[in-house]
Design an enzyme around this catalytic site. Sequence first.
Site: not given
Ligand code: BES
Ligand code: ZN
Ligand code: ZN
Length: 465
Positions: A233, A245, A316, A320
């Site tokens: 990624k 965020k 967010d 994926r």
């Molecule tokens: N990059 C984030 C995940 C992340 C969180 C990486 C903390 C490193 C530390 C990812 O893109 C994300 O925001 N995921 C969301 C998915 C959700 C919206 C289904 C998450 O985990 O909140």
């Molecule tokens: Zn991310």
């Molecule tokens: Zn994200």
Amino acid sequence: MILLKHYGELSLLSSIVIVSNKKTKLDKSLSEEVHSFHKKFHKGEEKFDFLKTINGFVFFVKEEQKVEELRVLGSKVLGYLTKDNKSIYFSGESEAILAVTEGLILSSYQFIAYFKDAEKKKLGLSEVFLPTEISQKKLDELASIAKAVFWARDRVNEPVSHLNATQLAEHIAALAPEAGFSVQILEKTQIESLKMGGLLAVNRGSIDPPTFTIVEYKPEKAINKKPIVLVGKGVVYDTGGLSLKPTPASMDVMKCDMAGGACVVGAIYLAALQKLKVHIIALVPATDNRPGMNAYTPGDVITMYDGTTVEVLNTDAEGRMILADALAYANKFKPELVIDAATLTGAAVRAIGTKASIVMGNADNKYFDLLEKSGNETHERVVRFPFWDDYAEEMKSKIADLKNIGGANAGMITAGKFLEHFVKAPYIHMDIAGPAWLDAKEDYKGQGGTGAGVRLLYNFLKKLK
Ligand code: BES
Ligand code: ZN
Ligand code: ZN
């Protein structure tokens, strides 16, 4: 970078690390004080101690310890050294010395280029001397490991102001001459003609174009007929997009969101430097994720590279979206195995914290066993999570083939099932969101980008038969 060299005689003018057991006979040139300290040390309980001398330090490390404890002591040794300690000598048993040295070298990493007085902040230590019983090959391997891990850490630590998708691709391409692998960078127009809808959707809020980088390392007489494809990624910054965020402890560390890309490139770089006989391809889709311009929105339906339609319900969940296109692209190589590495979910961090990566997939158990073994050897541990098809149910959309978020629970697994949809080969998904970044310094892993997964994947590739 600290140089690793062989020595003929111990230099009493430098600092020394003595890795020893009760029976070890110390070098006669060492002082009476060191000899008697050594005796006392082995009568005591402590596994580590040191003596300050006029020339620096003499460190004592008990040989009979777990490899990881020895690595951690290596970082402890480095912690005592001052700007004046330019070199250090090791004596003792080879395997144990190597572990201490690995910890010491890995903890010598600094990300200081943005300080005005960077030169002043620079470590003094520049040379490590090891006994000739340790082969040149082992020295070279350790130097390569440090190089690849530091490369990955540097990319993760670079802010998006200095590392956008194009710059990330260029940094990868810059490795090619030394590594002897090929690098092809697909630019926005090519990504558009390929119809990589996921990568383009995430990129729509950005003023910087996306990139898709393809690295191929194909040695002669490779042991595998079909390549191992690694996918990382490469979200150079994740604001969350329109599903923005919050800043504290969330968006503020999201320059780390290309750690998966850094991990797979670090691993293929290391494999190439060490000339492993394994045919490997690494793919890194890259973009930032922002709410600007014509940003993709919750509710949008996106047609992906392989034709699958995805209803976006949270912008967010962008990792994926870009990985799906890269995983579908991987199919054209007819891989033996596909492994992706991604800082994919907060759910992974909440489940097991920073101490390990979460892995899951449909590949044969023999690959998971090997990965677990590599994880224990490198102490880049992995925990396998379930991957039952039940979890895929949550990713069904009412109006498209898939949606990009599941329910409130097991978010790391539903994300993995979403990705699996796009992969035709045996597949392992690694969620490295926990260990990829550390808010506070932790022994030889340091603070900030850790380079998580580089040593793990290299060790895994080395073990492949
Ligand atoms: N990059 C984030 C995940 C992340 C969180 C990486 C903390 C490193 C530390 C990812 O893109 C994300 O925001 N995921 C969301 C998915 C959700 C919206 C289904 C998450 O985990 O909140
Ligand atoms: Zn991310
Ligand atoms: Zn994200």
